[in-house]
Design a protein around this motif. Structure first.
Motif, PDB file in Angstrom:
ATOM      1  N   ALA A  56       0.822  -1.278  -0.235  1.00 23.23           N
ATOM      2  CA  ALA A  56       0.285   0.442  -0.033  1.00 23.23           C
ATOM      3  C   ALA A  56       1.306   1.243   0.260  1.00 23.23           C
ATOM      4  O   ALA A  56       1.777   1.615  -0.410  1.00 23.23           O
ATOM      5  CB  ALA A  56      -0.976   0.438   0.809  1.00 23.23           C
ATOM      6  N   SER A  57       0.163   2.502   0.227  1.00 19.44           N
ATOM      7  CA  SER A  57       1.014   3.509   0.263  1.00 19.44           C
ATOM      8  C   SER A  57       0.317   4.625   1.458  1.00 19.44           C
ATOM      9  O   SER A  57      -0.263   4.094   1.976  1.00 19.44           O
ATOM     10  CB  SER A  57       0.976   4.401  -1.346  1.00 19.44           C
ATOM     11  OG  SER A  57      -1.041   4.716  -1.712  1.00 19.44           O
ATOM     12  N   TYR A  58       1.454   5.267   1.354  1.00 25.07           N
ATOM     13  CA  TYR A  58       0.838   7.111   2.530  1.00 25.07           C
ATOM     14  C   TYR A  58       0.923   7.673   1.801  1.00 25.07           C
ATOM     15  O   TYR A  58       2.108   7.987   1.461  1.00 25.07           O
ATOM     16  CB  TYR A  58       1.279   6.501   4.220  1.00 25.07           C
ATOM     17  CG  TYR A  58       1.207   6.901   5.250  1.00 25.07           C
ATOM     18  CD1 TYR A  58       0.085   6.603   5.428  1.00 25.07           C
ATOM     19  CD2 TYR A  58       1.456   8.057   5.317  1.00 25.07           C
ATOM     20  CE1 TYR A  58      -0.183   7.757   7.318  1.00 25.07           C
ATOM     21  CE2 TYR A  58       0.812   9.596   5.977  1.00 25.07           C
ATOM     22  CZ  TYR A  58       0.316   8.787   7.433  1.00 25.07           C
ATOM     23  OH  TYR A  58      -0.099  10.282   8.506  1.00 25.07           O
ATOM     24  N   ILE A  59      -0.410   8.997   1.999  1.00 27.25           N
ATOM     25  CA  ILE A  59      -0.195  10.254   1.596  1.00 27.25           C
ATOM     26  C   ILE A  59      -0.128  10.967   2.826  1.00 27.25           C
ATOM     27  O   ILE A  59      -0.849  11.140   3.790  1.00 27.25           O
ATOM     28  CB  ILE A  59      -1.219  10.386   1.121  1.00 27.25           C
ATOM     29  CG1 ILE A  59      -1.719   9.816  -0.208  1.00 27.25           C
ATOM     30  CG2 ILE A  59      -1.304  11.754   0.631  1.00 27.25           C
ATOM     31  CD1 ILE A  59      -3.439   9.783  -0.308  1.00 27.25           C
ATOM     32  N   LEU A  60       1.169  11.935   2.927  1.00 23.44           N
ATOM     33  CA  LEU A  60       1.920  12.720   3.619  1.00 23.44           C
ATOM     34  C   LEU A  60       1.561  14.574   3.151  1.00 23.44           C
ATOM     35  O   LEU A  60       1.221  14.702   1.932  1.00 23.44           O
ATOM     36  CB  LEU A  60       3.475  12.954   3.935  1.00 23.44           C
ATOM     37  CG  LEU A  60       4.297  11.957   4.717  1.00 23.44           C
ATOM     38  CD1 LEU A  60       5.554  12.349   4.012  1.00 23.44           C
ATOM     39  CD2 LEU A  60       3.561  11.982   5.679  1.00 23.44           C
ATOM     40  N   ASN A  61       0.751  15.298   3.682  1.00 25.53           N
ATOM     41  CA  ASN A  61      -0.487  16.517   3.348  1.00 25.53           C
ATOM     42  C   ASN A  61      -0.054  17.393   4.515  1.00 25.53           C
ATOM     43  O   ASN A  61       0.637  17.464   5.231  1.00 25.53           O
ATOM     44  CB  ASN A  61      -1.580  15.950   3.667  1.00 25.53           C
ATOM     45  CG  ASN A  61      -2.352  15.368   2.503  1.00 25.53           C
ATOM     46  OD1 ASN A  61      -2.280  15.385   1.640  1.00 25.53           O
ATOM     47  ND2 ASN A  61      -2.910  13.960   3.621  1.00 25.53           N
ATOM     48  N   ILE A  62       0.182  18.531   3.722  1.00 24.03           N
ATOM     49  CA  ILE A  62       0.946  20.003   4.311  1.00 24.03           C
ATOM     50  C   ILE A  62      -0.703  20.283   4.986  1.00 24.03           C
ATOM     51  O   ILE A  62      -1.533  20.298   4.369  1.00 24.03           O
ATOM     52  CB  ILE A  62       1.041  21.304   3.229  1.00 24.03           C
ATOM     53  CG1 ILE A  62       2.451  20.552   2.932  1.00 24.03           C
ATOM     54  CG2 ILE A  62       1.255  22.305   3.893  1.00 24.03           C
ATOM     55  CD1 ILE A  62       2.629  21.846   1.115  1.00 24.03           C
ATOM     56  N   ASN A 121       1.300  27.453  13.810  1.00 21.19           N
ATOM     57  CA  ASN A 121       1.734  26.853  12.788  1.00 21.19           C
ATOM     58  C   ASN A 121       1.121  27.867  11.159  1.00 21.19           C
ATOM     59  O   ASN A 121      -0.225  27.839  11.385  1.00 21.19           O
ATOM     60  CB  ASN A 121       0.953  25.510  12.574  1.00 21.19           C
ATOM     61  CG  ASN A 121       1.837  24.859  10.393  1.00 21.19           C
ATOM     62  OD1 ASN A 121       2.378  24.971  10.179  1.00 21.19           O
ATOM     63  ND2 ASN A 121       0.686  24.613  10.281  1.00 21.19           N
ATOM     64  N   ASP A 122       1.989  28.450  10.461  1.00 13.50           N
ATOM     65  CA  ASP A 122       1.053  29.944   9.461  1.00 13.50           C
ATOM     66  C   ASP A 122       1.617  28.368   7.969  1.00 13.50           C
ATOM     67  O   ASP A 122       2.582  28.918   7.212  1.00 13.50           O
ATOM     68  CB  ASP A 122       2.178  30.377   9.037  1.00 13.50           C
ATOM     69  CG  ASP A 122       1.957  31.281   8.732  1.00 13.50           C
ATOM     70  OD1 ASP A 122       0.933  31.742   7.991  1.00 13.50           O
ATOM     71  OD2 ASP A 122       3.002  32.545   7.453  1.00 13.50           O
ATOM     72  N   SER A 123       0.400  28.103   7.494  1.00 15.82           N
ATOM     73  CA  SER A 123       0.454  27.346   6.455  1.00 15.82           C
ATOM     74  C   SER A 123       0.253  27.997   5.535  1.00 15.82           C
ATOM     75  O   SER A 123      -0.424  28.504   5.401  1.00 15.82           O
ATOM     76  CB  SER A 123      -0.972  26.633   6.558  1.00 15.82           C
ATOM     77  OG  SER A 123      -1.732  25.760   5.395  1.00 15.82           O
ATOM     78  N   PRO A 124       1.299  27.476   4.544  1.00 12.39           N
ATOM     79  CA  PRO A 124       1.765  28.467   2.880  1.00 12.39           C
ATOM     80  C   PRO A 124       0.408  28.019   2.184  1.00 12.39           C
ATOM     81  O   PRO A 124       0.915  28.294   1.223  1.00 12.39           O
ATOM     82  CB  PRO A 124       3.063  27.409   2.561  1.00 12.39           C
ATOM     83  CG  PRO A 124       2.973  25.939   4.072  1.00 12.39           C
ATOM     84  CD  PRO A 124       2.306  25.935   4.511  1.00 12.39           C
ATOM     85  N   LEU A 125      -0.209  27.419   2.403  1.00  9.76           N
ATOM     86  CA  LEU A 125      -1.679  26.550   1.684  1.00  9.76           C
ATOM     87  C   LEU A 125      -2.200  27.565   1.890  1.00  9.76           C
ATOM     88  O   LEU A 125      -3.404  27.631   0.925  1.00  9.76           O
ATOM     89  CB  LEU A 125      -2.338  25.071   2.172  1.00  9.76           C
ATOM     90  CG  LEU A 125      -1.406  23.899   2.200  1.00  9.76           C
ATOM     91  CD1 LEU A 125      -2.077  23.179   2.139  1.00  9.76           C
ATOM     92  CD2 LEU A 125      -0.721  23.738   0.585  1.00  9.76           C
ATOM     93  N   LYS A 126      -2.150  28.911   2.721  1.00  6.38           N
ATOM     94  CA  LYS A 126      -3.071  30.025   2.634  1.00  6.38           C
ATOM     95  C   LYS A 126      -2.872  30.685   1.413  1.00  6.38           C
ATOM     96  O   LYS A 126      -3.628  31.757   1.511  1.00  6.38           O
ATOM     97  CB  LYS A 126      -3.172  30.446   3.784  1.00  6.38           C
ATOM     98  CG  LYS A 126      -3.409  29.632   5.495  1.00  6.38           C
ATOM     99  CD  LYS A 126      -3.121  30.509   6.447  1.00  6.38           C
ATOM    100  CE  LYS A 126      -2.196  30.846   6.935  1.00  6.38           C
ATOM    101  NZ  LYS A 126      -2.384  31.775   8.088  1.00  6.38           N
TER     102      LYS A 126
END
Length: 483
Positions: free
Chosen positions: A160-166, A174-179
């Motif tokens: 299987a696999s594993y997904i790492l997310n921001i 945390n200042d998420s860069p996804l903003k």
């Protein structure tokens, strides 16, 4: 003026007019000279217009008094197109001598490795050649951020696999860069320094340590994530549990959050018993104990355990719970403790004793004593120890019996004291056992103690009395019960 001279003058004017236009059209602007090799800026620095471009032009006399010089920025690929970005424009007639110099900032969407700059004039109109290529990035977000909910480990099943997310918004500060939708990201697997993928997430199929970094090209980026160790699991394998406050944790600071790797479902246990409702990736623990968790990855499971401990210390004093001293005696008391950087406060009858701040104290008067020990390092904790001091036996108490034999033989079964202290005299009688516990307190004593037969837990137990008359005269002594 003669007609012939007039015609000559007209011819001269028509001849000079195109010559004048030709003089203005001959302005030549040299290649822009950059005061930098790359641009790596942010909101604070960029607001100061910190970047400069220098250029030469000739002849200076070719400039019209209304001329303005314009600094233009290409696209990220180095092409100017039909509508290049204007970085700065000089005031009319502001620059009249060569070389000229103009300061500028860059747009907030600037991101690329092959920008160029050119200079244009307005009167007369002309354009310089392009500058050398340079990297330029406006770092709209340049602080650390989190991935995987700030959990440092993850596990996937074989095949299987594993997904790492921001994380967005992530946890804590945390200042998420996804903003910031304009940002792009690179993913890395240690120890490599070459990006293995781009995007907001990474699908992991191999064990390793992974992290993400905001893509600011050749500029140094301080916008990077925590590291996550991803491993492959199979049924029965073990994983790990982390404690947000460490282990041991400081219970005085509140709870500690236990975290395990990401999975499909979870069940937490304390001392081998399932905790009802504890089915999340984290569990908030308030007590020390043996904790474990079973993590289901949707095809395999793993378990983890932690022996969670809390900071504590032990203390003792070198005197008995109840102590007796004569009027001219003192009682030295010393505390022994393994507390870190301890502080001490001593109390007499719940009143703080001034200047008594060391591990030792010399008591000089009767009363109820308490010493408070506080650990001041690592984890602030407090502990109390108590003891009691009673004045020794009153030498003038010879009229008061000190032996009682409560065996129902009709002789000396109760404590018989002189009538001047009994019922009707408003005399207070207080009896205490050897530990200082009050077993009788009355202002109406009727020579009837003990009223019931006594179960002798110790051989010939000793009790202590304090007799206080109405005029506050006292007598003190001991009573021994014999079979």
């Amino acid at each position: 003026m003669s007609k012939k001279l007039h015609n000559y003058f007209l011819c001269l004017v028509f001849f000079l007019s195109p010559l004048t236009k030709e003089i203005y059209a001959q302005l030549v602007i040299g290649n822009p000279s950059l005061g930098f090799t790359q641009i790596c800026t942010d909101a604070t620095y960029n607001a100061q217009k910190p970047f400069e471009v220098t250029f030469t032009f000739t002849p200076e006399t070719a400039l019209s008094p209304s001329n303005q010089f314009i600094v233009e920025l290409s696209a990220a690929n180095g092409f100017f197109g039909t509508t290049p970005t204007v970085l700065a424009t000089s005031n009319p007639g502001e620059i009249t001598t060569s070389p000229g110099k103009i300061s500028f900032s860059i747009p907030t969407n600037t991101a690329g490795e092959n920008y160029k700059i050119r200079i244009k004039s307005t009167a007369p109109g002309n354009t310089s050649a392009n500058s050398a290529s340079f990297a330029a990035y406006y770092k709209i977000q340049d602080s650390p951020f989190t991935i995987n909910n700030f959990v440092s480990t993850a596990t996937y099943c074989p095949g299987a696999s594993y997904i790492l997310n921001i994380d967005n918004p992530g946890t804590g500060t945390n200042d998420s860069p996804l903003k910031y939708p304009s940002l792009t990201f690179n993913w890395f697997k240690e120890p490599g320094t070459t990006p293995i993928a781009t995007g907001n997430s990474l699908t992991v199929t191999q064990p390793g340590v992974y992290y993400a970094e905001t893509n600011y090209g050749s500029c140094t980026s301080y916008s990077y994530s925590n590291r996550v160790t991803v491993s492959e699991s199979s049924s029965g394998n073990t994983t790990t549990i982390s404690s947000s406050q460490g282990n041991p944790f400081c219970s005085n600071d509140g709870t500690t959050t236990l975290s395990t790797v990401s999975g499909n479902s979870y069940q937490w246990y304390k001392d081998s018993k399932a905790i009802s409702g504890a089915t999340n990736q984290t569990y908030t623990a308030t007590q020390a104990g043996q904790y474990s968790v079973a993590v289901n990855f949707g095809g395999c499971t793993a378990t983890a355990a932690i022996n969670l401990q809390s900071y504590q210390f032990s203390s003792s004093i070198d005197v008995s719970e109840t102590n007796f001293i004569n009027a001219d005696e003192t009682l030295p008391v010393t505390v022994t403790t393994n507390a870190l950087n301890p502080e001490y406060k001593w109390f007499l009858n719940e009143t703080l004793i001034p200047d008594a701040t060391t591990a030792s104290y010399e008591a000089t008067e009767p009363g109820n004593y308490k010493v408070e020990i506080t650990q001041t390092s690592t984890c602030v904790l407090a502990q109390e120890l108590t003891f009691r001091i009673i004045s020794s036996i009153d030498p003038n108490a010879e009229k008061i019996p000190n032996l009682v034999s409560p065996n129902n033989d009709g002789f000396n079964d109760t404590w018989i004291i002189p009538q001047e202290y009994t019922s009707g005299t408003d005399t207070e009688i207080v009896l205490m056992n050897a530990t200082g516990e009050i077993v009788l307190k009355t202002n109406n004593y009727q020579n009837n103690w003990p009223e019931t037969s006594t179960n002798f837990k110790n051989v010939n137990p000793v009790y202590y009395y304090i007799i206080t008359t109405k005029d506050q005269k006292t007598k003190k002594g001991s009573i021994t019960l014999v079979k």
